[in-house]
Design an enzyme around this catalytic site. Structure first.
Site, PDB file in Angstrom:
ATOM      1  N   TRP A 152       2.211  49.309  -9.887  1.00 50.01           N
ATOM      2  CA  TRP A 152       2.241  48.925  -8.755  1.00 50.01           C
ATOM      3  C   TRP A 152       0.727  48.549  -8.423  1.00 50.01           C
ATOM      4  O   TRP A 152      -0.164  48.653  -9.265  1.00 50.01           O
ATOM      5  CB  TRP A 152       2.647  50.370  -7.928  1.00 50.01           C
ATOM      6  CG  TRP A 152       2.750  50.007  -6.433  1.00 50.01           C
ATOM      7  CD1 TRP A 152       2.179  50.079  -5.328  1.00 50.01           C
ATOM      8  CD2 TRP A 152       4.183  49.439  -6.251  1.00 50.01           C
ATOM      9  NE1 TRP A 152       3.122  49.504  -4.218  1.00 50.01           N
ATOM     10  CE2 TRP A 152       4.145  49.208  -4.757  1.00 50.01           C
ATOM     11  CE3 TRP A 152       5.192  48.988  -6.670  1.00 50.01           C
ATOM     12  CZ2 TRP A 152       5.312  48.590  -4.200  1.00 50.01           C
ATOM     13  CZ3 TRP A 152       6.495  48.312  -6.289  1.00 50.01           C
ATOM     14  CH2 TRP A 152       6.462  48.140  -4.759  1.00 50.01           C
ATOM     15  N   ASP A 181      -4.696  45.143  -1.093  1.00 51.08           N
ATOM     16  CA  ASP A 181      -4.673  45.028   0.411  1.00 51.08           C
ATOM     17  C   ASP A 181      -3.396  45.732   0.874  1.00 51.08           C
ATOM     18  O   ASP A 181      -2.374  46.241   0.281  1.00 51.08           O
ATOM     19  CB  ASP A 181      -4.572  43.441   0.909  1.00 51.08           C
ATOM     20  CG  ASP A 181      -2.991  42.927   0.030  1.00 51.08           C
ATOM     21  OD1 ASP A 181      -2.817  43.163  -1.085  1.00 51.08           O
ATOM     22  OD2 ASP A 181      -2.422  41.969   0.900  1.00 51.08           O
ATOM     23  N   GLU A 228      -0.230  44.782  -0.678  1.00 52.94           N
ATOM     24  CA  GLU A 228       0.010  45.339  -1.851  1.00 52.94           C
ATOM     25  C   GLU A 228       0.135  44.177  -3.073  1.00 52.94           C
ATOM     26  O   GLU A 228       0.532  44.462  -4.121  1.00 52.94           O
ATOM     27  CB  GLU A 228       1.142  46.247  -2.152  1.00 52.94           C
ATOM     28  CG  GLU A 228       1.428  46.878  -0.966  1.00 52.94           C
ATOM     29  CD  GLU A 228       2.716  47.934  -1.283  1.00 52.94           C
ATOM     30  OE1 GLU A 228       2.699  49.127  -1.345  1.00 52.94           O
ATOM     31  OE2 GLU A 228       3.767  47.651  -1.134  1.00 52.94           O
TER      32      GLU A 228
HETATM   33  C1  NOJ Z   1       6.408  44.570  -2.789  1.00 55.56           C
HETATM   34  C2  NOJ Z   1       5.337  44.735  -1.849  1.00 55.56           C
HETATM   35  O1  NOJ Z   1       5.545  45.844  -1.003  1.00 55.56           O
HETATM   36  C3  NOJ Z   1       5.284  43.649  -0.767  1.00 55.56           C
HETATM   37  O2  NOJ Z   1       4.470  43.820   0.024  1.00 55.56           O
HETATM   38  C4  NOJ Z   1       4.900  42.481  -1.841  1.00 55.56           C
HETATM   39  O3  NOJ Z   1       4.717  41.097  -0.958  1.00 55.56           O
HETATM   40  C5  NOJ Z   1       5.885  42.345  -2.969  1.00 55.56           C
HETATM   41  N1  NOJ Z   1       5.996  43.387  -3.549  1.00 55.56           N
HETATM   42  C6  NOJ Z   1       5.377  41.048  -3.807  1.00 55.56           C
HETATM   43  O4  NOJ Z   1       6.023  40.921  -4.898  1.00 55.56           O
HETATM   44  C1  NOJ Z   2       5.732  46.115   1.839  1.00 53.68           C
HETATM   45  C2  NOJ Z   2       4.497  45.996   2.950  1.00 53.68           C
HETATM   46  O1  NOJ Z   2       3.913  44.926   2.233  1.00 53.68           O
HETATM   47  C3  NOJ Z   2       3.633  47.237   2.773  1.00 53.68           C
HETATM   48  O2  NOJ Z   2       2.663  47.153   3.879  1.00 53.68           O
HETATM   49  C4  NOJ Z   2       4.420  48.533   3.126  1.00 53.68           C
HETATM   50  O3  NOJ Z   2       3.730  49.458   2.956  1.00 53.68           O
HETATM   51  C5  NOJ Z   2       5.698  48.651   2.230  1.00 53.68           C
HETATM   52  N1  NOJ Z   2       6.394  47.438   2.210  1.00 53.68           N
HETATM   53  C6  NOJ Z   2       6.587  49.719   2.652  1.00 53.68           C
HETATM   54  O4  NOJ Z   2       7.149  49.404   3.720  1.00 53.68           O
END
Ligand code: NOJ
Ligand code: NOJ
Length: 516
Positions: free
Chosen positions: A158, A220, A223
């Site tokens: 992750w 960030d 993620e």
């Molecule tokens: C899953 C993350 O939660 C999301 O924010 C991100 O944009 C994608 N992965 C990118 O693959």
């Molecule tokens: C993806 C988002 O980008 C992230 O900010 C969030 O924490 C997760 N999804 C879970 O909602």
């Protein structure tokens, strides 16, 4: 009602299916404004209740979900969001704390105290789990963004660590301690012992983590990028400030050494944000969420995260915050960020093309270069969180304008927007080139009314993309407008609820001002 998760891809059918729940909101009059207002009151309640449904021990009573855990979404496949994220949870519980405060600690029909306190206890447990971000002993484990719903480690690859988590947790928990003091209440959950215990055993560790790591790279809030980010920095600064204030208040006893460390970290981080981070540079009017990406030519820097950061880091009722924490809601760079996002996304997302010739809010996504479609990567879409955040910002700006209760200095971008929204003749520049409008005049009222309408237009977009019951996923498709991504996303409900809360607060403030 059946809350079982819908399968991804079923939204289209859901929207049209004849067996939609009958309890949803239906327009009742021919008056669009009256319908909108009625929908607002329905949706405010529905959003709050949808938040509660995603909290273990509150709306979610299952062995799979720990008491006090906040799930991001009930979706277990395509995408699998059936996890707890530290960020989503802290932001969600913050809404519960705000609700309690709005109702003077009289929670009525909801068990909010036990939800908040079980979240705090669950945080104590999560903090102490060694995980792939690091150990408890070194405190590096506090940067872990995501855990299983039963409050054990998530052991897969992750984007980690994410350093906003501890900061958001401090903000939420310290706000709760503050309202306990305000309403002369004590901690109820025996395991949490006392406010001092919560400070010593939970808040203080998160503060130590911030003190020793704010200058380090991390992922960030979206993620994706390992670097330094404005959202993270602003939430950390606010957490440090809350930490300092808690110690200054009578409730918490603290040693002088730690107080000094908090204050030093606060000053260092503040100066970094203002002067050396690159979050704001002269050539660009808007805020730069991740300066390293701009420098490498990979992104514009424009991101709703910067506005989210400003909102989370500033209590608009506190004068201190706007002086001590950079980029308050009425700062010109914050408003420019909104305008730049709107100007980009009204072209970028086909569903916004119908607004090209009007001055109105549009559907907003996270950042222009986004390619996450809610499941995998293809093309980015508008998000409920982003669109609601735009509304919340403008409500808060109007709230500030009114609470200052004096002549207001408008920023250049605000003036351009106001000129497009309504024709104001006496919007003139003073000797310093600043646009000032006299408090309480007809023009003043016209300006604030048109700003409120502008804020409402973002919320109205959300209304157009949720289902008849008021359910919200993470995103809506940029072509068809149908919901996509994780369904019943807790944070979507939280962000809309929060925007609507400020809509109500500002309406009340204006009414008192205009009738007095
Ligand atoms: C899953 C993350 O939660 C999301 O924010 C991100 O944009 C994608 N992965 C990118 O693959
Ligand atoms: C993806 C988002 O980008 C992230 O900010 C969030 O924490 C997760 N999804 C879970 O909602």
């Amino acid at each position: 009602m059946d809350y079982s998760p819908l399968q991804a891809g079923a939204w289209l059918k859901w929207k049209f299916s004849s067996d939609q729940p009958k309890c949803g909101f239906k327009p009742v009059s021919d008056d669009p404004q009256a319908d909108f207002d009625l929908w607002i009151s329905y949706q405010t309640k529905f959003s709050f209740e949808s938040i509660l449904k995603n909290i273990g021990g509150v709306g979610l009573k299952s062995d799979e979900v720990a008491v006090g855990a906040v799930i991001a979404s009930p979706s277990r496949a395509k995408p699998d969001y059936f996890y707890q994220w530290v960020r989503d949870a802290a932001i969600t519980i913050q809404s519960l704390v705000e609700y309690l405060d709005d109702h003077q600690f009289n929670q009525g029909q909801y068990e909010l105290v036990s939800a908040i306190e079980s979240y705090i206890l669950n945080s104590h447990k999560l903090q102490r789990l060694d995980n792939l971000s690091g150990s408890w002993e070194s405190l590096d484990g506090l940067g872990e963004p995501k855990f299983l719903t039963n409050s054990t480690q998530f052991n897969e690859h992750w984007g980690r660590p994410q350093r906003d988590g501890p900061a958001l947790r401090v903000i939420t928990i310290s706000d709760y301690l503050k309202i306990l003091e305000k309403y002369d209440q004590a901690i109820s959950l025996p395991d949490l012992k006392s406010t001092q215990w919560v400070y010593d055993n939970i808040i203080k560790y998160d503060l130590m983590y911030i003190i020793t790591s704010w200058y380090k790279n991390g992922f960030d809030l979206w993620e994706e990028i390992d670097s330094i980010h404005l959202f993270t920095a602003l939430t950390q600064l606010k957490a440090l400030k809350n930490g300092i204030n808690l110690v200054n208040s009578l409730v918490i006893e603290e040693d002088l050494d730690f107080q000094t460390k908090l204050k030093e970290a606060f000053q260092a981080l503040r100066l970094f944000i203002l002067f050396s981070s690159g979050f704001k540079i002269e050539e660009i009017p808007y805020l730069i969420e991740t300066p390293s990406l701009l420098v490498q030519g990979k992104r514009s820097g424009l991101d709703i995260a910067s506005i989210l950061g400003s909102l989370r880091a500033h209590d608009v009722t506190s004068v201190d915050d706007s002086v001590e924490i950079p980029f308050p809601v009425n700062d010109s760079s914050v408003f420019s960020t909104l305008i730049a996002l709107v100007n980009d996304m009204k072209y970028r997302y086909p569903l916004n093309h119908k607004y090209l010739k009007t001055v109105s809010g549009v559907a907003l996504g996270r950042y222009p270069e986004d390619i996450y479609d809610g499941l995998g990567t293809s093309e980015g879409n508008p998000w409920f969180i982003a669109t609601a955040t735009a509304g919340e910002l403008v409500y808060k700006i109007v709230y500030q304008i009114y609470s200052i209760s004096g002549n207001y200095h408008f920023t250049n971008d605000q003036v351009s927007l106001i000129n497009e929204l309504s024709r104001i003749e006496d919007l003139t520049q003073n000797d310093h080139g600043v646009f000032v409008v006299e408090f309480g005049t007809e023009s003043f009222n016209l300006i604030t009314d048109s700003l409120l309408k502008y804020a409402d237009s973002f919320i109205d977009i959300i209304r157009g993309h949720i289902d008849d019951e008021g359910r919200m996923s993470e995103q809506f498709d940029k072509y068809s407008g149908f919901m996509t991504g994780a369904e019943d996303l807790t944070w979507s409900y939280g962000s809309l609820w929060s925007a609507l809360r400020w809509r109500e607060k500002v309406s009340k403030l204006i009414n008192t001002n205009r009738t007095s």
